[in-house]
Design a protein around this motif. Structure first.
Motif, PDB file in Angstrom:
ATOM      1  N   THR A  83       0.832  -1.204   0.000  1.00  0.00           N
ATOM      2  CA  THR A  83       0.000   0.000   0.000  1.00  0.00           C
ATOM      3  C   THR A  83       0.865   1.251   0.000  1.00  0.00           C
ATOM      4  OG1 THR A  83      -1.744  -1.134   1.257  1.00  0.00           O
ATOM      5  CG2 THR A  83      -1.817   1.270   1.205  1.00  0.00           C
ATOM      6  N   THR A  84       0.637   2.131  -0.977  1.00  0.00           N
ATOM      7  CA  THR A  84       1.223   3.467  -0.977  1.00  0.00           C
ATOM      8  C   THR A  84       0.066   4.461  -1.112  1.00  0.00           C
ATOM      9  OG1 THR A  84       1.486   3.873  -3.353  1.00  0.00           O
ATOM     10  CG2 THR A  84       3.115   2.445  -2.303  1.00  0.00           C
ATOM     11  N   GLY A 117      -1.706   0.619  13.177  1.00  0.00           N
ATOM     12  CA  GLY A 117      -0.866   1.502  13.989  1.00  0.00           C
ATOM     13  C   GLY A 117       0.478   1.842  13.365  1.00  0.00           C
ATOM     14  N   LEU A 118       0.901   1.099  12.335  1.00  0.00           N
ATOM     15  CA  LEU A 118       2.169   1.391  11.675  1.00  0.00           C
ATOM     16  C   LEU A 118       1.942   2.401  10.556  1.00  0.00           C
ATOM     17  CD1 LEU A 118       5.205   0.713  11.236  1.00  0.00           C
ATOM     18  CD2 LEU A 118       4.464  -1.066   9.634  1.00  0.00           C
ATOM     19  N   VAL A 137       1.780   6.740   4.766  1.00  0.00           N
ATOM     20  CA  VAL A 137       0.546   5.994   4.581  1.00  0.00           C
ATOM     21  C   VAL A 137       0.323   5.120   5.805  1.00  0.00           C
ATOM     22  CG1 VAL A 137       1.699   4.105   3.347  1.00  0.00           C
ATOM     23  CG2 VAL A 137      -0.739   4.499   2.987  1.00  0.00           C
ATOM     24  N   ASN A 138      -0.927   5.005   6.244  1.00  0.00           N
ATOM     25  CA  ASN A 138      -1.265   4.163   7.388  1.00  0.00           C
ATOM     26  C   ASN A 138      -1.427   2.721   6.932  1.00  0.00           C
ATOM     27  OD1 ASN A 138      -1.339   6.330   9.228  1.00  0.00           O
ATOM     28  ND2 ASN A 138      -3.444   6.826   8.637  1.00  0.00           N
ATOM     29  N   CYS A 139      -0.706   1.816   7.565  1.00  0.00           N
ATOM     30  CA  CYS A 139      -0.736   0.404   7.187  1.00  0.00           C
ATOM     31  C   CYS A 139      -1.984  -0.277   7.759  1.00  0.00           C
ATOM     32  CB  CYS A 139       0.515  -0.307   7.680  1.00  0.00           C
ATOM     33  SG  CYS A 139       2.058   0.477   7.150  1.00  0.00           S
ATOM     34  N   GLY A 163       6.141   2.132   0.676  1.00  0.00           N
ATOM     35  CA  GLY A 163       4.930   2.112   1.479  1.00  0.00           C
ATOM     36  C   GLY A 163       4.904   0.938   2.432  1.00  0.00           C
ATOM     37  N   CYS A 164       3.679   0.474   2.746  1.00  0.00           N
ATOM     38  CA  CYS A 164       3.458  -0.625   3.691  1.00  0.00           C
ATOM     39  C   CYS A 164       3.413  -1.957   2.943  1.00  0.00           C
ATOM     40  CB  CYS A 164       2.121  -0.441   4.408  1.00  0.00           C
ATOM     41  SG  CYS A 164       1.918   1.142   5.256  1.00  0.00           S
TER      42      CYS A 164
END
Length: 218
Positions: A83-84, A117-118, A137-139, A163-164
């Protein structure tokens, strides 16, 4: 005598192997093809759905690749996600263990979209081996890694993302997300906004797997 026993053993092993459908389709929830005998460790019939979504000035562009094949049990219990802010990849796999059980149409359940939370630095760039991190970005779900991947298609066109990522995505060095390319991969520490994400030449790894990268043509 030993030769006869070896041949018989091979025939018995082939007869006991799981037979699965092998095919792929673009933007469809079904496909049909030939059948293959699966061998360990790829000893399950699988159906894999790879979804790629890109946000740009023209809105959202989405592509889906469905693939039926032999696969491992690990891939079924460990979805791969990346995810970005602009680009997202979701790879989910269903497994079964009976002959021909992966033929026909499949339906999918939604992946976990709960934030964990990451937060990771995020960027996306075409035709570049660097990208400037201007946001985080929120993971979600099982995305417990911050990563950077650069994917280069034959001919030299490159995209770079940060990203995540889930464990399966991280362990595959981005190969799950960027199949069909030579993929240059390295891990990334959390960086402040505005930092530039760049290659570390000592950590590059190149993979070659066959499929489609629709984001190159956008």
């Amino acid at each position: 005598m030993m030769f006869v026993l070896a041949v018989c053993s091979a025939l018995l092993a082939a007869g006991g192997a799981l037979e699965c459908e092998v095919c792929y389709a673009i933007n469809s929830n079904t496909c049909s093809g030939h059948y293959e005998h699966c061998k360990s460790p790829r000893a399950r019939c699988t159906v894999t759905l790879t979804e790629k979504t890109l946000q740009n000035d023209n809105g959202e562009m989405r592509s889906v690749v469905l693939e039926k094949s032999c696969g491992s049990v690990h891939s079924c219990s460990h979805p791969a996600t990346l995810t970005t802010e602009e680009f997202r990849v979701r790879v989910t796999t269903m497994c079964c263990s009976q002959n021909y059980c992966n033929n026909g149409t499949v339906s999918w359940t939604a992946l976990n979209s709960t934030e964990n939370g990451l937060s990771c630095p995020s960027c996306f760039a075409r035709n570049s081996q660097t990208c400037d991190v201007k946001s985080h970005v929120n993971c979600t779900g099982a995305e417990n890694h911050c990563v950077q991947y650069s994917a280069t298609r034959e001919g030299g066109f490159t995209i770079t993302v940060a990203g995540c990522a889930s464990e399966s995505m991280e362990r595959s060095n981005g190969g799950i997300a960027f199949r069909g390319s030579s993929v240059a991969v390295h891990g990334m520490q959390n960086k402040n906004n505005g930092d530039s994400v760049r290659h570390n030449a000592l950590l590059l790894s190149f993979l070659s797997i066959v499929t489609i990268l629709p984001i190159y043509s956008q």
